[in-house]
Design an enzyme around this catalytic site. Structure first.
Site, PDB file in Angstrom:
ATOM      1  N   CYS A 187     -43.607  -7.961  16.475  1.00  0.00           N
ATOM      2  CA  CYS A 187     -43.197  -7.984  18.007  1.00  0.00           C
ATOM      3  C   CYS A 187     -41.992  -6.848  18.010  1.00  0.00           C
ATOM      4  CB  CYS A 187     -42.407  -8.449  18.514  1.00  0.00           C
ATOM      5  SG  CYS A 187     -44.335  -9.762  18.507  1.00  0.00           S
ATOM      6  N   PRO A 205     -34.795  -1.232 -15.835  1.00  0.00           N
ATOM      7  CA  PRO A 205     -35.268  -0.176 -15.024  1.00  0.00           C
ATOM      8  C   PRO A 205     -36.196  -1.730 -13.987  1.00  0.00           C
ATOM      9  CG  PRO A 205     -36.552  -0.601 -17.085  1.00  0.00           C
ATOM     10  CD  PRO A 205     -35.216  -1.259 -17.406  1.00  0.00           C
ATOM     11  N   GLY A 265     -32.902   2.272 -12.071  1.00  0.00           N
ATOM     12  CA  GLY A 265     -32.691   4.094 -10.799  1.00  0.00           C
ATOM     13  C   GLY A 265     -33.173   4.991 -10.982  1.00  0.00           C
TER      14      GLY A 265
HETATM   15  N1  LLP Z   1     -29.558  -2.949 -12.469  1.00  0.00           N
HETATM   16  C1  LLP Z   1     -28.915  -3.652 -11.195  1.00  0.00           C
HETATM   17  C2  LLP Z   1     -27.580  -3.835 -11.248  1.00  0.00           C
HETATM   18  C3  LLP Z   1     -29.056  -3.177  -9.967  1.00  0.00           C
HETATM   19  O1  LLP Z   1     -28.731  -3.469  -8.779  1.00  0.00           O
HETATM   20  C4  LLP Z   1     -31.081  -2.223 -10.183  1.00  0.00           C
HETATM   21  C5  LLP Z   1     -31.740  -2.618  -8.585  1.00  0.00           C
HETATM   22  C6  LLP Z   1     -31.021  -2.451 -10.415  1.00  0.00           C
HETATM   23  C7  LLP Z   1     -31.135  -2.719 -12.234  1.00  0.00           C
HETATM   24  C8  LLP Z   1     -33.020  -1.915 -10.431  1.00  0.00           C
HETATM   25  O2  LLP Z   1     -32.994  -0.476  -9.958  1.00  0.00           O
HETATM   26  P1  LLP Z   1     -34.784  -0.216 -10.068  1.00  0.00           P
HETATM   27  O3  LLP Z   1     -34.857   1.026 -11.456  1.00  0.00           O
HETATM   28  O4  LLP Z   1     -35.741  -0.916  -9.402  1.00  0.00           O
HETATM   29  O5  LLP Z   1     -33.752   1.330  -9.160  1.00  0.00           O
HETATM   30  N2  LLP Z   1     -34.727  -2.444  -1.870  1.00  0.00           N
HETATM   31  C9  LLP Z   1     -34.023  -1.746  -2.932  1.00  0.00           C
HETATM   32  C10 LLP Z   1     -33.723  -0.916  -4.103  1.00  0.00           C
HETATM   33  C11 LLP Z   1     -32.506  -1.780  -4.194  1.00  0.00           C
HETATM   34  C12 LLP Z   1     -31.802  -1.888  -5.334  1.00  0.00           C
HETATM   35  C13 LLP Z   1     -31.293  -2.675  -6.013  1.00  0.00           C
HETATM   36  N3  LLP Z   1     -30.597  -2.141  -7.634  1.00  0.00           N
HETATM   37  C14 LLP Z   1     -35.452  -0.387  -2.253  1.00  0.00           C
HETATM   38  O6  LLP Z   1     -36.877  -1.190  -1.457  1.00  0.00           O
HETATM   39  O7  LLP Z   1     -35.916   0.813  -2.536  1.00  0.00           O
END
Ligand code: LLP
Length: 433
Positions: A363, A293, A250
């Protein structure tokens, strides 16, 4: 150059000809050699983030695993790099599992996620010997227990809980709230039922809990709030099997010069101290902390290069500049209203003197990469660089309008290597019978 230091990889520089370079490689030359759109990752920046993560957590707790969330970008070169850097990997489907195994990840260091793992994916995970499965619903616990029993394995399991914390981020990437398709709500009893179900299954070993409250977070207070609720829940479950606390991913990154993300060190401290403090408060021993992460490892390390085609001015309205990619390689502006700040790779030091709308070639009127792009005057042939596109860019790419997915290049120390070739027209029809 615009003050984009925090959105470009640390190695970004301007050459004597005024070209943008990354990892010692001239982006104009890379675009000529490999074509556009082209995704360029700074390998040093990827390794730097992996090391920063491991060091930040190692400084605070002896036994932390940093699990790379491969959904952010699961190219083979990246998975191999993550493995070399000592990260574990999180996969969210059979396809991501296949990619991680193919890249040589030891199965024991793979964490299997997904809110709807089907029987095939569960069998694949068990057959591979995946270290940990994070369970997401009761039907899945039944299925996993049956399949593990049939395979004669005992599977380590984390139960994914939703603490009812709503972090400040886009609703599409907020997952900690009770009304979520992910995980078991602590409130109302579903999480307790899941813990009981896993404990009751002879083929499953409950080792801990998981919670991921959301993505692209700048405000770290959500981790403390989540830890407090999960710690109370862990204490209420009794037993001494909840030895692992996976706090998810996150950490946000800067997409524009105005964004102010937290440092990895501050994130690590927020997470580890929240768990330490809350588990202490409820009288439980400090669990082993895991983090997952994705974006913050790969986001800033990647840029996308686009070639400008047509530029049209609608008098009294605005100027549109069209590039040779768009929503097929970068969905984030359309899905989440994400804002990016482009610059010109071929005239990196030219002053931005106008605001125009940078659009893709699909498009769709909504195929807008940057709604208000501050750029120097641009014309056909100019090379636009969109920084901070390393996460959730090519991993979310499509072939809409028959646009082929971009090539990916890794750069380091002045040399570049093609790690994913550009898709071909033949690729587009290869699956059709
Ligand atoms: N762990 C779990 C269970 C998750 O669902 C996610 C992301 C992460 C870790 C990694 O989170 P990060 O560190 O990348 O924030 N497509 C969206 C983001 C979707 C995130 C889904 N889960 C975007 O482009 O912002």
């Amino acid at each position: 150059m615009k003050p984009l230091d925090q959105v470009l990889p640390p190695s970004a520089a301007v050459t004597a000809e005024g070209h943008l370079s990354i990892g010692g490689c001239d982006l104009v030359e890379l675009a000529e050699e490999h074509g556009t759109p082209l995704v360029v990752y700074d390998e040093g920046a990827l390794r730097g983030m992996a090391r920063a993560y491991r060091a930040a957590f190692a400084a605070l707790a002896p036994d932390v695993d940093v699990i790379y969330a491969s959904k952010a970008y699961f190219g083979q070169a990246m998975l191999r790099l993550a493995n070399e850097e000592g990260l574990c990997v999180d996969v969210a489907s059979g396809g991501e599992l296949f990619a991680a195994l193919r890249a040589g990840f030891p199965p024991g260091r793979i964490y299997m996620h997904g809110n709807n793992k089907d029987a095939r994916e569960i069998r694949e995970a068990l057959a591979a010997g995946v270290g940990t499965v994070i369970v997401d619903n009761l039907d899945e616990i039944d299925l996993l227990a049956r399949e593990a029993a049939a395979a004669g394995v005992r599977q380590d399991v984390l139960v994914r809980v939703t603490p009812g914390v709503k972090p400040s981020t886009h609703s599409y990437i907020s997952t900690g709230q009770i009304d979520s398709k992910f995980g078991f709500s602590i409130e109302g009893g579903p999480a307790r039922a899941a813990v009981d179900a896993v404990r009751a299954a002879g083929s499953l070993d409950l080792i801990g809990l998981h919670c991921h409250i959301g993505s692209q977070l700048f405000d770290l207070s959500g981790y403390g709030a989540a830890a407090a609720i999960v710690a109370d829940f862990a204490a209420s479950c009794g037993g001494d099997d909840l030895r692992v606390m996976d706090m998810g991913g996150g950490l946000g990154i800067a997409y524009t010069g105005e964004d102010r993300p937290a440092a990895v060190e501050d994130y690590a401290e927020a997470v580890v101290e929240a768990v330490r403090g809350e588990w202490g408060r409820v009288g439980l021993p400090m669990p082993r902390v895991l983090v997952e992460p994705g974006r913050s490892i790969v986001g800033r390390a990647g840029v996308t290069l686009y070639r400008v085609g047509g530029v049209k001015e609608i008098p009294g309205v605005r100027t549109y500049a069209s590039v040779d990619g768009g929503m097929s390689d970068l969905m984030r502006p359309m899905l989440y209203g994400a804002v990016y700040e482009p610059l010109l790779a071929n005239r990196a030091e030219a002053e931005p003197t106008q605001t125009l709308r940078l659009v893709g070639k699909h498009c769709e009127s909504g195929d807008v990469l940057v709604s208000e792009a501050a750029l120097p005057p641009v014309g056909p042939g100019d090379l636009v660089c969109l920084p901070a596109t390393g996460a959730y860019g090519v991993s979310m790419a499509s072939n809409y309008n028959g646009v082929t997915r971009p090539a990916v290049v890794f750069v380091d120390g002045g040399s570049a290597r093609l790690v994913t070739r550009r898709e071909t027209y033949d690729d587009l029809v290869a699956r059709d019978m």
